[in-house]
Design a protein around this motif. Structure first.
Motif, PDB file in Angstrom:
ATOM      1  N   ASN A   1      15.504  11.160  -6.034  1.00  0.00           N
ATOM      2  CA  ASN A   1      14.371  10.240  -5.999  1.00  0.00           C
ATOM      3  C   ASN A   1      14.460   9.429  -4.712  1.00  0.00           C
ATOM      4  OD1 ASN A   1      16.422   8.456  -6.518  1.00  0.00           O
ATOM      5  ND2 ASN A   1      15.780   7.961  -8.587  1.00  0.00           N
ATOM      6  N   ILE A   2      13.478   8.621  -4.468  1.00  0.00           N
ATOM      7  CA  ILE A   2      13.405   7.867  -3.213  1.00  0.00           C
ATOM      8  C   ILE A   2      14.573   6.882  -3.084  1.00  0.00           C
ATOM      9  CG2 ILE A   2      11.896   6.047  -4.068  1.00  0.00           C
ATOM     10  CD1 ILE A   2      11.545   7.651  -0.654  1.00  0.00           C
ATOM     11  N   TYR A   3      15.032   6.350  -4.202  1.00  0.00           N
ATOM     12  CA  TYR A   3      16.164   5.422  -4.187  1.00  0.00           C
ATOM     13  C   TYR A   3      17.421   6.104  -3.640  1.00  0.00           C
ATOM     14  CZ  TYR A   3      19.787   2.275  -5.876  1.00  0.00           C
ATOM     15  OH  TYR A   3      20.865   1.443  -5.942  1.00  0.00           O
ATOM     16  N   ASP A   4      17.715   7.298  -4.141  1.00  0.00           N
ATOM     17  CA  ASP A   4      18.897   8.024  -3.675  1.00  0.00           C
ATOM     18  C   ASP A   4      18.793   8.374  -2.196  1.00  0.00           C
ATOM     19  OD1 ASP A   4      20.028   7.956  -6.211  1.00  0.00           O
ATOM     20  OD2 ASP A   4      19.125   9.873  -6.794  1.00  0.00           O
ATOM     21  N   ILE A   5      17.613   8.732  -1.750  1.00  0.00           N
ATOM     22  CA  ILE A   5      17.413   9.069  -0.341  1.00  0.00           C
ATOM     23  C   ILE A   5      17.624   7.833   0.544  1.00  0.00           C
ATOM     24  CG2 ILE A   5      15.702   9.834   1.355  1.00  0.00           C
ATOM     25  CD1 ILE A   5      14.554  11.629  -0.897  1.00  0.00           C
ATOM     26  N   LEU A   6      17.091   6.683   0.113  1.00  0.00           N
ATOM     27  CA  LEU A   6      17.265   5.450   0.885  1.00  0.00           C
ATOM     28  C   LEU A   6      18.728   5.016   0.938  1.00  0.00           C
ATOM     29  CD1 LEU A   6      14.153   3.331  -0.117  1.00  0.00           C
ATOM     30  CD2 LEU A   6      14.644   4.352   2.097  1.00  0.00           C
ATOM     31  N   ILE A   7      19.440   5.169  -0.159  1.00  0.00           N
ATOM     32  CA  ILE A   7      20.867   4.830  -0.169  1.00  0.00           C
ATOM     33  C   ILE A   7      21.623   5.751   0.788  1.00  0.00           C
ATOM     34  CG2 ILE A   7      22.968   4.848  -1.588  1.00  0.00           C
ATOM     35  CD1 ILE A   7      21.263   2.426  -2.098  1.00  0.00           C
ATOM     36  N   PHE A   8      21.299   7.041   0.774  1.00  0.00           N
ATOM     37  CA  PHE A   8      21.942   7.998   1.669  1.00  0.00           C
ATOM     38  C   PHE A   8      21.667   7.638   3.133  1.00  0.00           C
ATOM     39  CE2 PHE A   8      21.936  12.071   3.999  1.00  0.00           C
ATOM     40  CZ  PHE A   8      23.252  12.440   3.759  1.00  0.00           C
ATOM     41  N   ILE A   9      20.417   7.308   3.441  1.00  0.00           N
ATOM     42  CA  ILE A   9      20.049   6.912   4.807  1.00  0.00           C
ATOM     43  C   ILE A   9      20.777   5.631   5.210  1.00  0.00           C
ATOM     44  CG2 ILE A   9      18.136   6.058   6.232  1.00  0.00           C
ATOM     45  CD1 ILE A   9      16.334   8.032   4.688  1.00  0.00           C
ATOM     46  N   GLN A  10      20.825   4.668   4.279  1.00  0.00           N
ATOM     47  CA  GLN A  10      21.508   3.395   4.560  1.00  0.00           C
ATOM     48  C   GLN A  10      22.975   3.619   4.887  1.00  0.00           C
ATOM     49  OE1 GLN A  10      21.794   0.854   1.182  1.00  0.00           O
ATOM     50  NE2 GLN A  10      23.128  -0.596   2.209  1.00  0.00           N
ATOM     51  N   HIS A  11      23.649   4.433   4.096  1.00  0.00           N
ATOM     52  CA  HIS A  11      25.068   4.680   4.349  1.00  0.00           C
ATOM     53  C   HIS A  11      25.268   5.457   5.655  1.00  0.00           C
ATOM     54  CE1 HIS A  11      26.484   2.864   0.733  1.00  0.00           C
ATOM     55  NE2 HIS A  11      25.818   3.692  -0.050  1.00  0.00           N
ATOM     56  N   GLY A  12      24.366   6.358   5.963  1.00  0.00           N
ATOM     57  CA  GLY A  12      24.469   7.102   7.224  1.00  0.00           C
ATOM     58  C   GLY A  12      24.319   6.205   8.435  1.00  0.00           C
ATOM     59  N   ILE A  13      23.358   5.289   8.371  1.00  0.00           N
ATOM     60  CA  ILE A  13      23.146   4.360   9.487  1.00  0.00           C
ATOM     61  C   ILE A  13      24.321   3.391   9.608  1.00  0.00           C
ATOM     62  CG2 ILE A  13      21.665   2.503  10.350  1.00  0.00           C
ATOM     63  CD1 ILE A  13      19.292   4.037   9.161  1.00  0.00           C
ATOM     64  N   SER A  14      24.850   2.925   8.478  1.00  0.00           N
ATOM     65  CA  SER A  14      26.030   2.048   8.512  1.00  0.00           C
ATOM     66  C   SER A  14      27.219   2.766   9.127  1.00  0.00           C
ATOM     67  CB  SER A  14      26.392   1.578   7.100  1.00  0.00           C
ATOM     68  OG  SER A  14      25.460   0.682   6.605  1.00  0.00           O
ATOM     69  N   LEU A  15      27.412   4.013   8.746  1.00  0.00           N
ATOM     70  CA  LEU A  15      28.510   4.797   9.304  1.00  0.00           C
ATOM     71  C   LEU A  15      28.341   4.979  10.808  1.00  0.00           C
ATOM     72  CD1 LEU A  15      31.080   6.466   8.851  1.00  0.00           C
ATOM     73  CD2 LEU A  15      29.603   8.438   8.453  1.00  0.00           C
ATOM     74  N   ALA A  16      27.108   5.219  11.254  1.00  0.00           N
ATOM     75  CA  ALA A  16      26.853   5.359  12.689  1.00  0.00           C
ATOM     76  C   ALA A  16      27.207   4.064  13.419  1.00  0.00           C
ATOM     77  CB  ALA A  16      25.392   5.730  12.934  1.00  0.00           C
TER      78      ALA A  16
END
Length: 119
Positions: free
Chosen positions: A5-20
């Motif tokens: 769902n959109i929530y899981d996608i946003l969490i994944f994007i958030q963690h990816g950007i934080s990792l970057a």
């Protein structure tokens, strides 16, 4: 099948950007340590004091870039927080990080003008 769902996608994007952002900051720190040790081993720390300011200037620029990534991840996290308390916590973190970025920008400007005068 995987259901996202959109929530899981946003969490994944958030963690990816934080990792970057974390990787950018870590690479900047490692680069600054390498440059400092290079000048230290060659014995040029005292004779080339302006090189320390160049190292600080480069490190500040990289830190600001990493902080911008982390702030972007925090802003994305505000869309996934369920209550106003969590939004307030994230907003205060963003304000603190933004003030830190502003302070680093001012130091960069000061170091840049000092480097220009010394040359």
């Amino acid at each position: 099948m995987f259901k996202f769902n959109i929530y899981d996608i946003l969490i994944f994007i958030q963690h990816g950007i934080s990792l970057a952002g974390i990787l950018v900051i870590l690479s900047g720190i490692l680069l600054a340590i390498y440059q400092y040790l290079y000048y230290f081993v060659r014995g040029e720390i005292i004779s080339k004091g302006s090189e320390i300011n160049v190292i600080r200037l480069n490190l500040s620029r990289i830190l600001i870039l990493g902080l911008e990534f982390i702030i972007a991840a925090d802003l994305i996290s505000t869309t996934t927080t369920p209550d106003y308390y969590a939004v307030g916590i994230v907003a205060s973190i963003v304000v603190i990080r933004t003030l830190l970025s502003f302070t680093l920008n001012r130091e960069i400007i000061a170091l840049s003008s000092e480097s220009a005068v010394n040359k």
